[in-house]
Scaffold this motif. Sequence first.
Motif, PDB file in Angstrom:
ATOM      1  N   GLN A 177      -8.589   2.016 -14.178  1.00 52.28           N
ATOM      2  CA  GLN A 177      -8.132   0.682 -13.803  1.00 52.28           C
ATOM      3  C   GLN A 177      -7.793   0.588 -12.320  1.00 52.28           C
ATOM      4  OE1 GLN A 177      -8.353  -1.841 -15.817  1.00 52.28           O
ATOM      5  NE2 GLN A 177      -8.976  -0.586 -17.562  1.00 52.28           N
ATOM      6  N   ALA A 178      -7.387   1.707 -11.722  1.00 51.43           N
ATOM      7  CA  ALA A 178      -6.984   1.697 -10.314  1.00 51.43           C
ATOM      8  C   ALA A 178      -8.084   2.198  -9.378  1.00 51.43           C
ATOM      9  CB  ALA A 178      -5.727   2.563 -10.134  1.00 51.43           C
ATOM     10  N   ARG A 181      -8.708   7.883 -17.597  1.00 45.79           N
ATOM     11  CA  ARG A 181      -7.296   7.494 -17.646  1.00 45.79           C
ATOM     12  C   ARG A 181      -6.911   6.628 -16.451  1.00 45.79           C
ATOM     13  NH1 ARG A 181      -3.682  11.653 -16.980  1.00 45.79           N
ATOM     14  NH2 ARG A 181      -2.098  10.434 -18.050  1.00 45.79           N
ATOM     15  N   TYR A 182      -7.517   6.890 -15.297  1.00 50.73           N
ATOM     16  CA  TYR A 182      -7.124   6.196 -14.063  1.00 50.73           C
ATOM     17  C   TYR A 182      -8.121   5.111 -13.659  1.00 50.73           C
ATOM     18  CZ  TYR A 182      -4.523  10.610 -13.701  1.00 50.73           C
ATOM     19  OH  TYR A 182      -3.731  11.701 -13.955  1.00 50.73           O
ATOM     20  N   ARG A 184       0.415   6.067  -5.456  1.00 44.71           N
ATOM     21  CA  ARG A 184       0.075   7.091  -6.451  1.00 44.71           C
ATOM     22  C   ARG A 184      -1.138   6.749  -7.307  1.00 44.71           C
ATOM     23  NH1 ARG A 184       4.408   8.520 -10.905  1.00 44.71           N
ATOM     24  NH2 ARG A 184       3.362   6.811 -11.991  1.00 44.71           N
ATOM     25  N   ASN A 185      -1.197   5.553  -7.877  1.00 43.14           N
ATOM     26  CA  ASN A 185      -2.274   5.240  -8.804  1.00 43.14           C
ATOM     27  C   ASN A 185      -3.642   5.254  -8.144  1.00 43.14           C
ATOM     28  OD1 ASN A 185      -0.526   5.029 -10.941  1.00 43.14           O
ATOM     29  ND2 ASN A 185      -0.354   2.795 -10.827  1.00 43.14           N
ATOM     30  N   GLU A 186      -3.754   4.619  -6.968  1.00 40.22           N
ATOM     31  CA  GLU A 186      -5.010   4.621  -6.246  1.00 40.22           C
ATOM     32  C   GLU A 186      -5.355   6.025  -5.755  1.00 40.22           C
ATOM     33  OE1 GLU A 186      -2.681   2.403  -5.904  1.00 40.22           O
ATOM     34  OE2 GLU A 186      -3.524   0.388  -5.860  1.00 40.22           O
ATOM     35  N   GLY A 201      -2.549  14.518 -11.083  1.00 42.62           N
ATOM     36  CA  GLY A 201      -3.773  13.962 -10.507  1.00 42.62           C
ATOM     37  C   GLY A 201      -4.544  14.958  -9.674  1.00 42.62           C
ATOM     38  N   ARG A 244      -4.611   8.845  -7.228  1.00 38.94           N
ATOM     39  CA  ARG A 244      -5.147   9.587  -8.365  1.00 38.94           C
ATOM     40  C   ARG A 244      -6.602   9.212  -8.647  1.00 38.94           C
ATOM     41  NH1 ARG A 244      -0.666   9.327 -13.207  1.00 38.94           N
ATOM     42  NH2 ARG A 244       0.534  11.182 -12.659  1.00 38.94           N
ATOM     43  N   SER A 245      -6.885   7.917  -8.647  1.00 39.27           N
ATOM     44  CA  SER A 245      -8.243   7.483  -8.984  1.00 39.27           C
ATOM     45  C   SER A 245      -9.251   7.966  -7.951  1.00 39.27           C
ATOM     46  CB  SER A 245      -8.291   5.958  -9.108  1.00 39.27           C
ATOM     47  OG  SER A 245      -8.055   5.333  -7.855  1.00 39.27           O
TER      48      SER A 245
END
Length: 267
Positions: free
Chosen positions: A70-71, A67-68, A181-183, A21, A185-186
Motif C-alpha cells: 500500500q505504501a 505486506r507493504y 517508515r512505511n515508504e 523492513g 520499508r516499501s
Amino acid sequence: MTTILFAVIVLFAALLQTISGFGFALLAMPLATLAFSVAAPGVMGVRIAAPLVAMTGFTLYAVNLLRYRQALQWHAVTRLALAAACGIPLGIWMVATVNETVVKLILAAVLILYALNSLLRPLLTPAPTSLTPTAGGAGSAFVLAGAGVYLAGFLAGLLGGAYNTPGPPVIIYGTLQGWPRNEFRSILQALFLFSSALVIASHLVAGHLTATVWTHYLIGLPALLLGVGLGAQVDRRLDHDRFRQVLNVMILLTGLVLIAQELSRKV
C-alpha cells in the motif's frame, strides 16, 4: 549440523526483516558464510552462502513486499534500481576472484560502519517527511537530486552482488533524506527484490546454483515462513525504535565477530 544451523539463521533473520523492513541479508550472509566455512574448511563459504542467501532473500522480500504494498512508491525505486543493476556484475566478479579473507573483512567493515551510523544517527537525522510529491513538484519532500541516489544504488548493487547486503547504502541514504517508515520499508523491499533477482540470474549464469545451494534453500523455506509469521505477530506489539537499536548492536557484533575470526586465523 550445518543444515540445522542455516535453518536457525534463516528463522531469526526473517523475523528481524519482517519486523524492521531490513536486516535479513546483513545477518544471514555473514553468519551463513561462517557456518559453511567452518563446516568445510577447504571450501570458500561465501561461494555457497552468496547464491543461497540471494535465493532465500528473494522469497522473503516478495512475501514482505505484499505486506507493504500500500505504501510502495515505484518512482522512488527506479533510479536506485538502475544504478544497482550497474553495480551487481562487479559484485559477482568479486565473489569469484577476490580472496575470502578480503571479502569477510570488507563485509565486516560495511556492517560496523552501518551499525555505528544507525546508533549515532539521532544526532544527525533530519525531520521525517512524506515521500509523496506535492503538486508543485519543487516543494516535494522526496528529493532524489544529484549523484547521491545513483551512488547509493550502485553501491547497493555491488554489495548485493558480492555479499547479498544491498541495504546499507540505501538505508543510510534514506536516513539522510528523512524517509518515513512505511515508504522506507516499501522502497527497501522492492529494491531488495529487484537486486536479488539480478544476483540470482548472475549466479545462475556463473554456475553457482549447485545441488548444495538448492538443497539448503528448500530446507530453509519452512524456517523462513515461520520467521515471517512470528515477525508479523511481534510487529503488532513491539516498540520499533528500541528494537532497531538492539538490531544495530547485533549487526555491530556480527561485524566484530567476522574480524575476530580472521585475526584468530592469522595467529
